[in-house]
Design a protein around this motif. Structure first.
Motif, PDB file in Angstrom:
ATOM      1  N   LEU A  15       0.827  -1.205   0.000  1.00  0.00           N
ATOM      2  CA  LEU A  15       0.000   0.000   0.000  1.00  0.00           C
ATOM      3  C   LEU A  15       0.863   1.257   0.000  1.00  0.00           C
ATOM      4  N   GLY A  16       0.577   2.175  -0.933  1.00  0.00           N
ATOM      5  CA  GLY A  16       1.266   3.460  -0.972  1.00  0.00           C
ATOM      6  C   GLY A  16       2.669   3.433  -1.532  1.00  0.00           C
ATOM      7  N   SER A  17       3.056   2.350  -2.177  1.00  0.00           N
ATOM      8  CA  SER A  17       4.419   2.281  -2.719  1.00  0.00           C
ATOM      9  C   SER A  17       4.644   3.301  -3.836  1.00  0.00           C
ATOM     10  N   TYR A  18       3.578   3.590  -4.598  1.00  0.00           N
ATOM     11  CA  TYR A  18       3.688   4.510  -5.728  1.00  0.00           C
ATOM     12  C   TYR A  18       2.558   5.529  -5.672  1.00  0.00           C
ATOM     13  N   ALA A  19       2.880   6.757  -6.019  1.00  0.00           N
ATOM     14  CA  ALA A  19       1.891   7.838  -6.004  1.00  0.00           C
ATOM     15  C   ALA A  19       0.930   7.692  -7.168  1.00  0.00           C
ATOM     16  N   THR A  20      -0.317   8.085  -6.943  1.00  0.00           N
ATOM     17  CA  THR A  20      -1.326   8.120  -7.987  1.00  0.00           C
ATOM     18  C   THR A  20      -2.100   9.429  -7.844  1.00  0.00           C
ATOM     19  N   GLY A  21      -3.120   9.588  -8.677  1.00  0.00           N
ATOM     20  CA  GLY A  21      -3.984  10.748  -8.553  1.00  0.00           C
ATOM     21  C   GLY A  21      -3.658  11.841  -9.544  1.00  0.00           C
ATOM     22  N   HIS A  26       3.521  10.122 -14.691  1.00  0.00           N
ATOM     23  CA  HIS A  26       3.943   8.724 -14.842  1.00  0.00           C
ATOM     24  C   HIS A  26       4.725   8.613 -16.144  1.00  0.00           C
ATOM     25  N   SER A  27       5.962   8.146 -16.060  1.00  0.00           N
ATOM     26  CA  SER A  27       6.795   8.128 -17.258  1.00  0.00           C
ATOM     27  C   SER A  27       6.712   6.818 -18.027  1.00  0.00           C
ATOM     28  N   HIS A  28       6.858   5.691 -17.330  1.00  0.00           N
ATOM     29  CA  HIS A  28       6.889   4.396 -18.021  1.00  0.00           C
ATOM     30  C   HIS A  28       5.786   3.450 -17.565  1.00  0.00           C
ATOM     31  N   HIS A  29       5.310   3.635 -16.351  1.00  0.00           N
ATOM     32  CA  HIS A  29       4.330   2.703 -15.800  1.00  0.00           C
ATOM     33  C   HIS A  29       3.298   3.449 -14.960  1.00  0.00           C
ATOM     34  N   TYR A  30       2.162   2.781 -14.783  1.00  0.00           N
ATOM     35  CA  TYR A  30       1.092   3.339 -13.958  1.00  0.00           C
ATOM     36  C   TYR A  30       0.787   2.347 -12.832  1.00  0.00           C
TER      37      TYR A  30
END
Length: 227
Positions: A15-21, A26-30
């Motif tokens: 949980l929360g490893s990567y920012a969203t919103g 996002h350069s290469h992955h979502y």
């Protein structure tokens, strides 16, 4: 973090490893977020056209077993109360999910639709098919007439991997309608954007394990405008 092409869909992050919103570039992955808050990384693919839009891509048959199982667990949780008698799988990538989900529900089998024309098929039980990944179309989807006794009068759950433009799902629903079959619901791993809601009759019947937005190109990558 940049992943090699074969590394996507292979692990689940905390949980929360990567920012969203909105506003996150996002350069290469979502990072797609599962119902329990954990995340999986999906590669960003630029849509045909002027290069200003992209989507997060999920290829289920390239996913690790741990990711596959998490998706099936999410589907099972969403549809446990539907009490489906039969699971129908949509080819190609919906079939592996449908098989696993049917087993989880304790079913003896699932029913697969097909895109390969067999000589005993009935053209009356077919529909033209196209999707966001195959915009040219050129394929038809079929329901084997021998499967009708397994489906008619039963509580049927339709399973696919992704709903995006909604064109392929709408075609499948038209096909089932020809056979007098109205699914109790449509289980998908990913809802991609919201455009499909205008194309699919009864969009409230569709439930995805997670949702991803249509991404917009900016300097340095892509952003989501969705809240």
């Amino acid at each position: 973090m940049t992943l090699a092409p074969h590394d996507f869909w292979q692990q689940i992050f905390a949980l929360g490893s990567y920012a969203t919103g909105p506003g996150t570039v996002h350069s290469h992955h979502y990072p797609a977020t599962l119902p329990d808050g954990r995340q999986i990384l999906l590669p960003i693919r630029v849509l045909p056209g002027d290069g200003t839009q992209a989507v997060a891509s999920l290829i289920v048959n390239q996913a690790s077993f741990v990711v596959h199982d998490a998706l099936v667990e999410g589907m099972a949780a969403l549809w446990a109360d539907a009490k489906a008698d039969v699971v129908i799988g949509v080819p190609t990538l919906g079939l592996t999910l449908a098989t696993s989900l049917a087993r989880r529900f304790g079913h003896a089998r699932m029913v697969a639709l097909g895109t390969s024309r067999k000589f005993w098929y009935d053209e009356a039980l077919s529909e033209p098919l196209k999707s966001i990944t195959t915009p040219g179309g050129g394929k038809d989807i079929y329901l084997d007439p021998r499967m009708l006794p397994l489906l008619q009068g039963r509580r049927v759950l339709l399973v696919d991997d992704v709903v995006s433009s909604g064109s392929s799902l709408a075609a499948v629903l038209r096909l089932l309608d020809k056979a007098g079959i109205a699914p109790v619901g449509v289980a998908v791993a990913m809802e991609q954007g919201t455009k499909w809601r205008q194309a699919v009759p009864g969009p409230e019947r569709v439930k995805g394990v997670f949702a991803t937005p249509i991404l917009r190109a900016v300097d340095g990558g892509f952003v989501s405008d969705a809240a």
